[in-house]
Design a protein around this motif. Structure first.
Motif, short mmCIF file in Angstrom:
data_model
loop_
_atom_site.label_atom_id
_atom_site.label_comp_id
_atom_site.label_asym_id
_atom_site.label_seq_id
_atom_site.Cartn_x
_atom_site.Cartn_y
_atom_site.Cartn_z
N VAL A 142 -15.27 -8.05 -5.46
CA VAL A 142 -14.93 -7.89 -4.05
C VAL A 142 -16.10 -7.27 -3.28
CG1 VAL A 142 -13.85 -5.61 -4.41
CG2 VAL A 142 -13.18 -7.00 -2.45
N ASP A 143 -16.36 -7.82 -2.10
CA ASP A 143 -17.44 -7.31 -1.23
C ASP A 143 -16.91 -6.42 -0.11
OD1 ASP A 143 -19.73 -8.82 -2.39
OD2 ASP A 143 -18.54 -10.56 -1.74
N GLU A 174 -8.10 -3.13 -9.87
CA GLU A 174 -8.94 -3.52 -11.00
C GLU A 174 -9.24 -5.01 -10.96
OE1 GLU A 174 -11.41 -3.08 -14.01
OE2 GLU A 174 -10.38 -1.41 -13.01
N GLU A 175 -8.23 -5.79 -10.53
CA GLU A 175 -8.40 -7.25 -10.46
C GLU A 175 -9.45 -7.64 -9.43
OE1 GLU A 175 -5.77 -11.16 -9.15
OE2 GLU A 175 -4.73 -9.37 -9.86
N LEU A 217 -12.75 5.07 -4.58
CA LEU A 217 -13.19 4.19 -5.66
C LEU A 217 -14.69 3.98 -5.59
CD1 LEU A 217 -10.47 1.40 -5.56
CD2 LEU A 217 -10.72 3.17 -7.29
N LYS A 218 -15.33 3.99 -6.74
CA LYS A 218 -16.77 3.73 -6.75
C LYS A 218 -16.98 2.25 -7.00
CE LYS A 218 -21.07 5.89 -7.86
NZ LYS A 218 -21.76 6.99 -8.53
N LEU A 219 -16.91 1.49 -5.88
CA LEU A 219 -17.12 0.05 -5.96
C LEU A 219 -18.54 -0.25 -5.46
CD1 LEU A 219 -13.68 -1.03 -4.50
CD2 LEU A 219 -14.37 -1.14 -6.88
N ASN A 220 -19.39 -0.68 -6.34
CA ASN A 220 -20.79 -0.89 -5.98
C ASN A 220 -20.93 -1.93 -4.88
OD1 ASN A 220 -21.66 0.94 -7.89
ND2 ASN A 220 -21.77 -0.61 -9.50
N ASN A 221 -21.65 -1.53 -3.82
CA ASN A 221 -21.96 -2.44 -2.71
C ASN A 221 -20.71 -3.02 -2.03
OD1 ASN A 221 -24.79 -2.23 -3.16
ND2 ASN A 221 -24.55 -3.62 -4.92
N ILE A 278 0.83 -1.21 0.00
CA ILE A 278 0.00 0.00 0.00
C ILE A 278 0.86 1.26 0.00
CG2 ILE A 278 -0.19 0.12 2.52
CD1 ILE A 278 -3.02 1.15 2.18
N SER A 279 2.12 1.15 0.41
CA SER A 279 3.00 2.33 0.48
C SER A 279 3.68 2.64 -0.85
CB SER A 279 4.06 2.12 1.55
OG SER A 279 4.84 0.97 1.25
N ASP A 280 3.48 1.78 -1.87
CA ASP A 280 4.07 2.05 -3.18
C ASP A 280 3.34 3.20 -3.88
OD1 ASP A 280 5.85 0.06 -2.82
OD2 ASP A 280 5.23 -1.17 -4.51
N LYS A 281 3.85 3.60 -5.02
CA LYS A 281 3.16 4.62 -5.80
C LYS A 281 1.82 4.05 -6.27
CE LYS A 281 7.32 7.02 -7.27
NZ LYS A 281 8.20 7.41 -8.37
N TYR A 282 0.84 4.95 -6.36
CA TYR A 282 -0.53 4.49 -6.59
C TYR A 282 -0.69 3.68 -7.87
CZ TYR A 282 -5.59 4.52 -7.11
OH TYR A 282 -6.90 4.13 -7.26
N TYR A 283 0.02 4.08 -8.92
CA TYR A 283 -0.16 3.35 -10.18
C TYR A 283 0.30 1.90 -10.05
CZ TYR A 283 4.79 4.48 -11.08
OH TYR A 283 6.16 4.62 -10.99
N ASN A 284 1.14 1.62 -9.02
CA ASN A 284 1.60 0.24 -8.83
C ASN A 284 0.50 -0.66 -8.26
OD1 ASN A 284 4.12 0.82 -9.77
ND2 ASN A 284 5.01 1.18 -7.74
N ILE A 285 -0.50 -0.06 -7.62
CA ILE A 285 -1.57 -0.90 -7.06
C ILE A 285 -2.87 -0.80 -7.86
CG2 ILE A 285 -0.63 -0.82 -4.71
CD1 ILE A 285 -2.74 1.22 -4.00
#
Length: 613
Positions: free
Chosen positions: A430-431, A423-424, A455-459, A411-418
């Motif tokens: 994921v709930d 997306e996966e 992030l807009k992750l539904n539910n 989680i401490s890496d640069k954002y583009y690395n995660i």
């Protein structure tokens, strides 16, 4: 103030303003002229009459006349000496002025700082507001403090405090601590005459983490209890009549003292760089070295578990008590015997906090199966790893209900690395995402937690540890709701913390009267709901020290260490604090520490997002 007056203060440590005031009171004489003051300062600095006349471009006879007719008579009368004894004898006068009984010697604040250490009783400011007028008052206060001019420093800090309240409706806890420290230095003799014992504590906070917000939260708890304790002592010497403390005193106030013993607390604020990768904890090394010089009896800190563990090794070797309000790693539950004698932890360890969070998830997803959970943490943080291990161990017992997806340990890496990971797990449906940011040892950790929360992750429920609990999350949600269609009911963000303002057990409307009053006073000092779990555990950290100081004869850090171990670990005594009943195991962990599940919700009344029960 003339440049030569400033030189007298800096070079001779003489309170020249006070000396001038006293000279003007003898025999009802008129005020000293500016010329007389200039001649006195020049003479104290070692200049002859001839040289003074040359500097001021005046006849030497005029300088001689001012000395003989106006200056020497005043000084002789004030010092109760014959004029012949002091005329021309400025070395003797300097010795008289520097004698402790005369009251003109300035006790200048010690210079504590070096390249590897930043500590302040009032000579340095860490928390600056945006307003330049307030900053100027703060800076003036620190300069006066450096010179030992505690009355002037006090007035500047009070003006800065009042102006910040007026403009922003929230006080600066660092400034309130310095106001208390100045009052102690200014009236130290009177406090001692009244048998009021002065104790020095250090609080170590990470000013560089999250733009100082974490430090401010902790210092609110420290400043609030220092002010409550000290105010009773200040009232005993009728200080409020001279300084008008009603200008800063909250309308609602109550005594914390359980005995008649009067105590005053002086607080040293120390910045912790929170650098995990430094080979030595130089902040702790410096603090341990300074402790005897400052008669430091205890340290409150550090913030992150990793830094606390390193620091504790040094403190235990030097007989210092470390009261910790925010480090939760299970690693701190397994200390050496010597380290455990120096350690008292007020906050809730990971094993208990994680257990509470998972059981909340179990209850809220009851009757459902194959709930998909993703864990995001920092493998470089012992705290973050400790919390993640506890989560996984508990979830292993509920395999029918929960399915663990591939986890992310960077989680401490640069954002583009995660981004690919996020997306996966989104594609995998994921709930629940459990986020465990570290305690500020790597700055990207908290920033990435914020991006994940947007992030807009539904539910999808986002559940965080106590390090996820920040005002930042509210700002992030606010931004999202401003620019996207966002239903308040769609926000599913929770965290598990030791205390909350609206706690039913220990909050503003609870049966815990201390918790209720803590919130009432906090509203007046810092604004409504600005006391957090970090403020509450910091307050209680000082409270447990106070309870021992009230009943024990404490002279130094070693005597406090012995008394606290006897009281809490041998006699099994307990204290009622803001966060509930406080009692300790032998290893320094708290027995039955508190936990609260809080969520981000829309506050209809104030039209803003807030953390609430």
């Amino acid at each position: 103030m003339c440049p030569n007056c400033q030189q007298v203060i800096e070079q001779l440590n003489i309170n020249i303003d006070l000396f001038f005031q006293k000279l003007e009171t003898v025999s009802n004489k008129k005020q000293l002229s500016e010329l007389d003051k200039e001649i006195i300062c020049q003479s104290l600095l070692g200049n002859s009459r001839q040289h003074i006349a040359k500097i001021l471009d005046l006849p030497e006879q005029k300088i001689r006349d001012r000395l003989s007719n106006n200056i020497y008579p005043r000084i002789a009368e004030l010092m109760q000496l014959d004029q012949e004894q002091i005329a021309g004898n400025w070395v003797k006068l300097i010795n008289l002025l520097l004698h402790p009984n005369q009251g003109y010697k300035l006790n200048t604040a010690p210079q504590l700082n070096n390249d590897n250490f930043q500590g302040s009783f009032g000579r340095q400011i860490f928390l600056y507001p945006p307003n330049q007028d307030i900053i100027e008052l703060q800076i003036q206060g620190t300069k006066f403090y450096q010179q030992g001019l505690y009355y002037q420093a006090l007035k500047c800090f009070i003006w800065a405090w009042k102006k910040e309240i007026e403009i922003y409706q929230i006080g600066n806890p660092e400034v309130l601590i310095y106001i208390n420290n100045c009052l102690i230095e200014y009236k130290q003799t009177f406090l001692q005459e009244k048998k009021i014992k002065i104790y020095t504590l250090a609080v170590v906070v990470p000013f560089y983490h999250n733009q100082g917000h974490v430090a401010a939260e902790i210092l609110r708890g420290i400043a609030q209890i220092q002010f409550q304790v000290n105010l009773q002592s200040f009232e005993k010497i009728s200080l409020e009549k001279e300084i008008h403390l009603d200008e800063i005193k909250p309308n609602i106030f109550f005594s914390l003292n359980n005995t008649d013993n009067q105590i005053a607390l002086r607080i040293l604020i120390v910045n912790d760089p929170n650098n995990l990768y430094a080979p030595h904890n130089q902040t702790a090394e410096n603090l341990a070295h300074l402790a005897p010089q400052l008669n430091l009896i205890s340290i409150i800190g550090h913030y992150s578990s990793e830094i606390t563990k390193k620091a504790l090794e040094l403190y235990s070797q030097n007989g210092l008590v470390l009261v910790n309000s925010s480090s939760t790693s299970n690693e701190l539950s397994h200390l050496s015997a010597g380290e455990s004698l120096s350690f008292f932890r007020l906050t809730t360890q990971d094993s208990i906090n994680a257990n509470q969070l998972v059981h909340y998830l179990i209850e809220n997803f009851l009757g459902k199966s194959k709930i998909k959970i993703a864990i995001i943490y920092n493998k470089n943080s012992s705290y973050s790893t400790s919390y993640r291990n506890n989560i996984k161990n508990i979830l292993a017992e509920y395999k029918e209900q929960f399915t663990l997806l591939k986890e992310c340990n960077y989680i401490s890496d640069k954002y583009y690395n995660i981004q690919d990971y996020l997306e996966e797990i989104k594609q995998n449906g994921v709930d629940i995402i459990i986020i465990i940011p570290d305690g500020g040892i790597e700055p990207n950790s908290l920033d990435n937690a914020g991006l994940i929360s947007r992030l807009k992750l539904n539910n999808c429920l986002i559940a965080g540890s106590a390090t996820f609990y920040h005002e930042n999350v509210l700002h992030w949600i606010h931004e999202q709701s401003q620019y996207n269609f966002f239903n308040a009911d769609d926000c599913k963000i929770i965290a598990c913390v030791p205390w909350h303002w609206h706690s039913q057990k220990n909050g503003c409307n609870s049966e815990n009267k201390l918790g209720e009053r803590f919130c009432q006073i906090g509203t007046q000092l810092w604004g409504e709901e600005n006391l957090t779990w970090r403020s509450a555990t910091a307050f209680d950290s000082v409270l447990i020290i106070l309870r021992v100081l009230e009943i024990s004869s404490i002279e130094d850090s070693q005597s406090l260490l012995i008394s606290m171990n006897r009281y809490f670990k041998e006699q099994k005594k307990q204290v009622k604090g803001v966060t509930g009943i406080i009692e300790f195991q032998e290893n320094g962990d708290r027995l039955n520490p508190p936990t609260e599940i809080v969520a981000v919700k829309w506050n209809t009344e104030h039209q803003k997002w807030h953390w609430t029960i």
